[in-house]
Design a protein around this motif. Structure first.
Motif, PDB file in Angstrom:
ATOM      1  N   ALA A 214       0.834  -1.206   0.000  1.00  0.00           N
ATOM      2  CA  ALA A 214       0.000   0.000   0.000  1.00  0.00           C
ATOM      3  C   ALA A 214       0.867   1.253   0.000  1.00  0.00           C
ATOM      4  O   ALA A 214       0.621   2.192  -0.774  1.00  0.00           O
ATOM      5  CB  ALA A 214      -0.937  -0.010   1.200  1.00  0.00           C
ATOM      6  N   HIS A 215       1.887   1.277   0.838  1.00  0.00           N
ATOM      7  CA  HIS A 215       2.755   2.460   0.901  1.00  0.00           C
ATOM      8  C   HIS A 215       3.528   2.652  -0.404  1.00  0.00           C
ATOM      9  O   HIS A 215       3.668   3.783  -0.877  1.00  0.00           O
ATOM     10  CB  HIS A 215       3.709   2.360   2.090  1.00  0.00           C
ATOM     11  CG  HIS A 215       3.059   2.678   3.400  1.00  0.00           C
ATOM     12  ND1 HIS A 215       2.856   3.958   3.847  1.00  0.00           N
ATOM     13  CD2 HIS A 215       2.543   1.871   4.352  1.00  0.00           C
ATOM     14  CE1 HIS A 215       2.244   3.938   5.016  1.00  0.00           C
ATOM     15  NE2 HIS A 215       2.043   2.663   5.344  1.00  0.00           N
ATOM     16  N   LEU A 216       4.021   1.561  -0.984  1.00  0.00           N
ATOM     17  CA  LEU A 216       4.768   1.685  -2.240  1.00  0.00           C
ATOM     18  C   LEU A 216       3.863   2.125  -3.390  1.00  0.00           C
ATOM     19  O   LEU A 216       4.303   2.870  -4.267  1.00  0.00           O
ATOM     20  CB  LEU A 216       5.462   0.370  -2.585  1.00  0.00           C
ATOM     21  CG  LEU A 216       6.700   0.048  -1.752  1.00  0.00           C
ATOM     22  CD1 LEU A 216       7.212  -1.346  -2.094  1.00  0.00           C
ATOM     23  CD2 LEU A 216       7.792   1.093  -1.957  1.00  0.00           C
ATOM     24  N   GLN A 217       2.613   1.680  -3.396  1.00  0.00           N
ATOM     25  CA  GLN A 217       1.699   2.092  -4.469  1.00  0.00           C
ATOM     26  C   GLN A 217       1.340   3.563  -4.352  1.00  0.00           C
ATOM     27  O   GLN A 217       1.097   4.228  -5.363  1.00  0.00           O
ATOM     28  CB  GLN A 217       0.434   1.234  -4.451  1.00  0.00           C
ATOM     29  CG  GLN A 217       0.694  -0.189  -4.937  1.00  0.00           C
ATOM     30  CD  GLN A 217      -0.540  -1.038  -4.830  1.00  0.00           C
ATOM     31  OE1 GLN A 217      -1.340  -1.074  -5.753  1.00  0.00           O
ATOM     32  NE2 GLN A 217      -0.710  -1.712  -3.703  1.00  0.00           N
ATOM     33  N   ARG A 218       1.306   4.079  -3.143  1.00  0.00           N
ATOM     34  CA  ARG A 218       1.021   5.510  -2.968  1.00  0.00           C
ATOM     35  C   ARG A 218       2.234   6.359  -3.309  1.00  0.00           C
ATOM     36  O   ARG A 218       2.097   7.469  -3.813  1.00  0.00           O
ATOM     37  CB  ARG A 218       0.586   5.770  -1.526  1.00  0.00           C
ATOM     38  CG  ARG A 218      -0.817   5.305  -1.240  1.00  0.00           C
ATOM     39  CD  ARG A 218      -1.286   5.755   0.149  1.00  0.00           C
ATOM     40  NE  ARG A 218      -2.510   5.067   0.497  1.00  0.00           N
ATOM     41  CZ  ARG A 218      -2.573   3.978   1.269  1.00  0.00           C
ATOM     42  NH1 ARG A 218      -1.482   3.476   1.797  1.00  0.00           N
ATOM     43  NH2 ARG A 218      -3.723   3.402   1.519  1.00  0.00           N
ATOM     44  N   ASP A 219       3.441   5.844  -2.994  1.00  0.00           N
ATOM     45  CA  ASP A 219       4.664   6.600  -3.254  1.00  0.00           C
ATOM     46  C   ASP A 219       5.834   5.633  -3.382  1.00  0.00           C
ATOM     47  O   ASP A 219       6.447   5.242  -2.388  1.00  0.00           O
ATOM     48  CB  ASP A 219       4.936   7.605  -2.130  1.00  0.00           C
ATOM     49  CG  ASP A 219       6.211   8.412  -2.358  1.00  0.00           C
ATOM     50  OD1 ASP A 219       6.798   8.342  -3.462  1.00  0.00           O
ATOM     51  OD2 ASP A 219       6.636   9.112  -1.422  1.00  0.00           O
ATOM     52  N   ALA A 220       6.153   5.261  -4.609  1.00  0.00           N
ATOM     53  CA  ALA A 220       7.246   4.309  -4.851  1.00  0.00           C
ATOM     54  C   ALA A 220       8.611   4.968  -4.747  1.00  0.00           C
ATOM     55  O   ALA A 220       9.624   4.281  -4.747  1.00  0.00           O
ATOM     56  CB  ALA A 220       7.090   3.663  -6.219  1.00  0.00           C
ATOM     57  N   ARG A 221       8.649   6.286  -4.619  1.00  0.00           N
ATOM     58  CA  ARG A 221       9.930   6.991  -4.542  1.00  0.00           C
ATOM     59  C   ARG A 221      10.450   7.153  -3.117  1.00  0.00           C
ATOM     60  O   ARG A 221      11.555   7.633  -2.917  1.00  0.00           O
ATOM     61  CB  ARG A 221       9.801   8.365  -5.192  1.00  0.00           C
ATOM     62  CG  ARG A 221       9.600   8.246  -6.699  1.00  0.00           C
ATOM     63  CD  ARG A 221       9.647   9.589  -7.333  1.00  0.00           C
ATOM     64  NE  ARG A 221      10.897  10.233  -6.942  1.00  0.00           N
ATOM     65  CZ  ARG A 221      11.595  11.024  -7.716  1.00  0.00           C
ATOM     66  NH1 ARG A 221      11.177  11.296  -8.908  1.00  0.00           N
ATOM     67  NH2 ARG A 221      12.707  11.577  -7.299  1.00  0.00           N
TER      68      ARG A 221
END
Length: 151
Positions: free
Chosen positions: A10-17
């Motif tokens: 979930a966190h990576l999909q919101r902000d993969a950077r």
């Protein structure tokens, strides 16, 4: 997949950077443990890549449509060739092979209605396997930025 893996996704999909350190803090793990979990998700094929979100309007592609296409003769080769052809067109965002009276669903984005007409006339109707199509202009759409496992 457990709850921590789901949180990582979930966190990576919101902000993969975000950095691994930021991700680890967000999900309550040590950075080394978080990195191992991300690597395991990639190795398992759950994480397949990291992508940049693009504002279509900023690229002057303000008109979007879903185009249902009917093909004949209907066989694997015809479908695969048409799918490959359309996936390579710059106007096409997605290609779906579907059930029902139509065989292919295209999601396209172009600058204006005239460009949509040109796309249909010059890229779709010129194909001999196309026996019909239906275009639905998209006024608005919302997508879910986070895909998670189902219970």
């Amino acid at each position: 997949m457990d709850d921590i893996d789901s949180a990582i996704l979930a966190h990576l999909q919101r902000d993969a950077r975000q950095t691994n350190r930021e991700l680890a803090a967000a999900v309550g793990l040590a950075p080394s443990t978080c990195l191992e979990r991300v690597r395991a998700l990639r190795a398992a094929g759950v994480l397949t890549g990291f992508h940049a979100a693009v504002d279509l309007a900023a690229l002057n592609r303000t008109v979007q449509a879903l185009i249902s296409v009917q093909l004949r003769p209907l066989n694997r080769e015809v479908i695969q060739n048409f799918k490959s052809y359309t996936a390579g067109l710059p106007e096409v965002l997605s290609v779906y092979v579907v059930t029902g009276p139509q065989d292919i669903l295209l999601h396209v984005a172009v600058p204006d209605v005239d460009a949509m007409h040109t796309f249909l006339m010059d890229r779709i109707t010129v194909r001999r396997e196309v026996v019909g199509f239906n275009t639905s202009v998209i006024y608005q759409h919302t997508s879910n930025p986070v895909v998670s496992r189902l219970p």
